[in-house]
Design a protein around this motif. Structure first.
Motif, PDB file in Angstrom:
ATOM      1  N   SER A   9       0.848  -1.161  -0.078  1.00 16.49           N
ATOM      2  CA  SER A   9       0.039  -0.491   0.208  1.00 16.49           C
ATOM      3  C   SER A   9       1.529   1.257   0.203  1.00 16.49           C
ATOM      4  O   SER A   9       2.052   1.141   0.593  1.00 16.49           O
ATOM      5  N   PHE A  41      -7.208  -1.590  -5.275  1.00 19.22           N
ATOM      6  CA  PHE A  41      -8.207  -0.580  -4.980  1.00 19.22           C
ATOM      7  C   PHE A  41      -7.937   0.613  -4.748  1.00 19.22           C
ATOM      8  O   PHE A  41      -6.217   1.134  -4.413  1.00 19.22           O
ATOM      9  N   LEU A 330      -8.304  -3.546   3.631  1.00 16.97           N
ATOM     10  CA  LEU A 330      -9.200  -2.377   3.248  1.00 16.97           C
ATOM     11  C   LEU A 330     -10.204  -1.672   4.640  1.00 16.97           C
ATOM     12  O   LEU A 330     -10.534  -2.507   4.901  1.00 16.97           O
ATOM     13  N   GLY A 363      -8.513   2.948   2.506  1.00 18.69           N
ATOM     14  CA  GLY A 363      -9.815   2.679   2.393  1.00 18.69           C
ATOM     15  C   GLY A 363     -10.454   4.511   2.349  1.00 18.69           C
ATOM     16  O   GLY A 363      -9.608   4.929   2.240  1.00 18.69           O
TER      17      GLY A 363
END
Length: 389
Positions: A9, A41, A330, A363
């Motif tokens: 991430s 994501f 997430l 997130g």
């Protein structure tokens, strides 16, 4: 030897969008050490301007990700903390060996004409037997998320959905939803994942007060009697019996929880779906709930504050860690949480770090959070809902 998921991430804030994309992609690729991600994501602030329309396609291409899901966000969460204001970008990407994944897109008008579960299963692209885990992102202005979750529950009984409603916009057309190389201004996008285990964790951030009652008279979202007594009397008596601090808190943060699944011997944290109390009808001694209710449901009043939310989240994360160490998380956190609820920034991300370790994380702050309670999927508020890979 079984292959394990590998995730990375990264985030960026301020500056130009192109510079933010370059930094984030470079960091993720370095962490993955050449591995091609199966999924990515992405969550981005609309404050970056018009360039965000092509963001999903660009990030997917530069990472070489097989699938990508994302949306615009009024604030993002990342491994080091929470960026509540200003332009920001957060990305989580990784490998899921053995997974079968199918992205899908749904519009509200489609949901209205999908009473047959087979039609929804055809749109999703998985048979019922696949029992997929769903990550769902939706526009709050153009789709009824409750209807979407009902349709998913009907088509895939027992499957879990996690996600949130896009944020950062104030009217229809201001949110973007990313799915692979496409972008949409309305409806919902999702990713169905099968063949690997993905877990969910949901913290509604409340604590119960008083005793439990059974709804004995009700109409739609109006509760008339609880355990045979006028609902308003029961509410007033419960609140009057609280300690001074809780009684003051109840003036602005009193809610009601209804049991999600009645067929069990006892109920504890995680068994109640918490909903707002919208008002009272004095002449009927009734209370109005932000949910449809029915006779026979077990309910209990709830209080929410920063301390209760913090303790509940810690309990949820501890239980998740006791079950298994995740490779990534997430986090879908309500826009009403953050520093406004806890009096300090980075609360939810720090809690994840304390209980789950320094795992890759991304997130955003949502306009509503999707998570499973009592074996069914619901749209929540003031909640933190997690997907753990």
């Amino acid at each position: 030897m079984e292959e394990r998921p590998v995730f990375a991430s990264a985030s960026a804030s301020g500056g130009s969008l192109e510079a933010a994309v370059r930094r984030v992609v470079a960091s993720v690729r370095e962490q993955l050490a050449g591995a091609r991600p199966d999924v990515a994501f992405v969550f981005v602030s609309p404050e970056y301007g018009g360039g965000i329309a092509t963001l999903g396609r660009r990030v997917r291409a530069r990472l070489g990700a097989r699938h990508l899901l994302g949306c615009t966000a009024g604030g993002v969460l990342e491994r080091a903390g929470e960026i509540e204001t200003g332009p920001a970008l957060s990305v989580l990407a990784g490998t899921l060996p053995g997974a079968r994944m199918q992205p899908f897109e749904l519009r509200h008008d489609q949901l209205l004409t999908m009473p047959d579960p087979d039609v929804l299963r055809a749109a999703v692209g998985f048979p019922e037997s696949a029992r997929p885990f769903f990550v769902v992102l939706a526009d709050p202005f153009t789709l009824d998320a409750d209807l979407l979750l009902t349709r998913l529950d009907e088509a895939y009984e027992g499957s879990t959905a996690t996600g949130g409603l896009a944020s950062g916009g104030t009217r229809p057309g201001r949110h973007l939803l990313y799915m692979d190389g496409a972008v949409s201004l309305f409806g919902a996008v999702g990713l169905a994942i099968s063949g690997v285990r993905v877990r969910s964790a949901v913290s509604q951030g409340c604590r119960p007060i008083g005793r439990r009652f059974v709804i004995t008279r009700a109409a739609s979202n109006k509760v008339l009697t609880l355990s045979g007594r006028p609902a308003l009397q029961v509410l007033q008596e419960t609140v009057s019996g609280l300690p001074d601090a809780d009684r003051e808190l109840a003036q602005r943060n009193l809610l009601i929880g209804r049991v999600a699944h009645e067929a069990q011997d006892d109920f504890g944290r995680g068994d109640f779906v918490v909903r707002n109390l919208l008002g009272v009808v004095p002449e009927e001694e009734a209370v109005i709930v932000a949910d449809k209710v029915r006779v026979g449901q077990t309910v209990q009043l709830q209080l929410r504050d920063g301390g209760s939310a913090s303790r509940d989240f810690a309990d949820v994360l501890s239980a998740a860690r006791a079950e298994a160490q995740p490779a990534a998380a997430l986090v879908f956190s309500c826009a009403g949480r953050g520093s406004g609820l806890f009096g300090e920034g980075d609360h939810d991300v720090r809690a994840v770090g304390r209980h789950l370790g320094d795992v890759p994380l991304a997130g955003f702050f949502c306009n509503g959070e999707i998570g499973q309670v009592g074996g069914r999927n619901f749209l929540h508020g003031f909640t933190a809902s997690l997907a753990l890979f």
